[in-house]
Scaffold this motif. Structure first.
Motif, PDB file in Angstrom:
ATOM      1  N   THR A 112      50.266   3.341   4.369  1.00  0.00           N
ATOM      2  CA  THR A 112      51.324   3.954   5.173  1.00  0.00           C
ATOM      3  C   THR A 112      52.695   3.490   4.712  1.00  0.00           C
ATOM      4  O   THR A 112      53.615   4.302   4.545  1.00  0.00           O
ATOM      5  CB  THR A 112      51.137   3.622   6.662  1.00  0.00           C
ATOM      6  OG1 THR A 112      49.913   4.200   7.103  1.00  0.00           O
ATOM      7  CG2 THR A 112      52.285   4.144   7.496  1.00  0.00           C
ATOM      8  N   GLU A 125      54.277   5.154   1.868  1.00  0.00           N
ATOM      9  CA  GLU A 125      54.727   6.526   2.128  1.00  0.00           C
ATOM     10  C   GLU A 125      56.069   6.583   2.855  1.00  0.00           C
ATOM     11  O   GLU A 125      56.640   7.651   3.012  1.00  0.00           O
ATOM     12  CB  GLU A 125      53.684   7.267   2.976  1.00  0.00           C
ATOM     13  CG  GLU A 125      52.352   7.470   2.310  1.00  0.00           C
ATOM     14  CD  GLU A 125      52.384   8.539   1.224  1.00  0.00           C
ATOM     15  OE1 GLU A 125      53.327   9.356   1.204  1.00  0.00           O
ATOM     16  OE2 GLU A 125      51.469   8.534   0.392  1.00  0.00           O
ATOM     17  N   ALA A 138      50.381   9.593   4.949  1.00  0.00           N
ATOM     18  CA  ALA A 138      51.614  10.375   4.856  1.00  0.00           C
ATOM     19  C   ALA A 138      51.991  10.955   6.219  1.00  0.00           C
ATOM     20  O   ALA A 138      53.165  10.959   6.604  1.00  0.00           O
ATOM     21  CB  ALA A 138      51.471  11.485   3.820  1.00  0.00           C
ATOM     22  N   ALA A 180      53.309   8.137   8.384  1.00  0.00           N
ATOM     23  CA  ALA A 180      54.668   7.804   7.935  1.00  0.00           C
ATOM     24  C   ALA A 180      55.663   8.845   8.447  1.00  0.00           C
ATOM     25  O   ALA A 180      56.773   8.502   8.866  1.00  0.00           O
ATOM     26  CB  ALA A 180      54.717   7.705   6.414  1.00  0.00           C
TER      27      ALA A 180
END
Length: 191
Positions: free
Chosen positions: A48, A51, A181, A184
């Motif tokens: 995470t 990202e 992603a 994030a």
């Protein structure tokens, strides 16, 4: 062309007896403090954090006795919240952090938020049973707890029941590993 610094850097904070090791990504923007549950380590947040980009300062901290942080005989919630506050303050991040806490680390995040300025607290992995099959293969290595002898002795004062429910909508366990992603992106929207 100018060389870019490494995206992830590893740092240590404190004295040898109360040493906390953490990884840092980014250098500006809203700080995000990433806390793992008991038996895990800071590496569970690597997918995470990678990202997030450079406009968020992410800190993934090893709790005492985990990863590279020094073990302690006693890991009180007040002491850990204060250690995190000193770490954040010492980095001069200038903004209240978002705390993301996995499983039992929700206790630390809750204690921190009650005592110090916090933008938001999000807990994940605090309800139901973890299903490793729900985590994509490349990220499963980050979802497996480590066997750390005598670890729970230091955390004996932590509440043994009624963990806070997850405050992340949707997936209960490892949402940050199921879709790094997407998780994030959720954090970017909270800034």
């Amino acid at each position: 062309m100018h060389p870019r610094p490494p995206r992830r850097t590893t740092h240590a904070f404190g004295t040898p007896e109360d040493l906390l090791v953490y990884d840092r990504w980014g250098c500006s923007g809203r700080p995000v403090v990433l806390l793992h549950g008991l038996g895990y380590d800071r590496s569970m947040w690597w997918p995470t954090a990678a990202e997030l980009g450079d406009d968020i300062t992410a800190l993934a901290v090893d709790l005492p006795g985990h990863g590279q942080s020094a073990p302690r005989d006693h890991c009180g919630l007040d002491d850990l919240a204060q250690d995190l506050a000193m770490l954040v303050h010492g980095l001069d991040l200038r903004r209240a952090p978002i705390l993301i806490a996995h499983a039992e680390a929700a206790y630390v995040a809750t204690r921190f938020a009650a005592r110090y300025s916090t933008h938001r607290t999000i807990t994940v992995g605090c309800a139901g049973s973890a299903r490793l099959d729900d985590v994509p293969e490349p990220y499963r290595q980050f979802a497996i707890p480590h066997q750390i002898p005598n670890l729970l002795d230091a955390y004996r004062e932590w509440p043994a029941d009624a963990l806070p429910r997850s405050t992340h909508p949707g997936a209960e366990h490892f949402p940050h590993l199921r879709d790094p992603a997407g998780f994030a992106a959720l954090l970017h929207n909270l800034r």
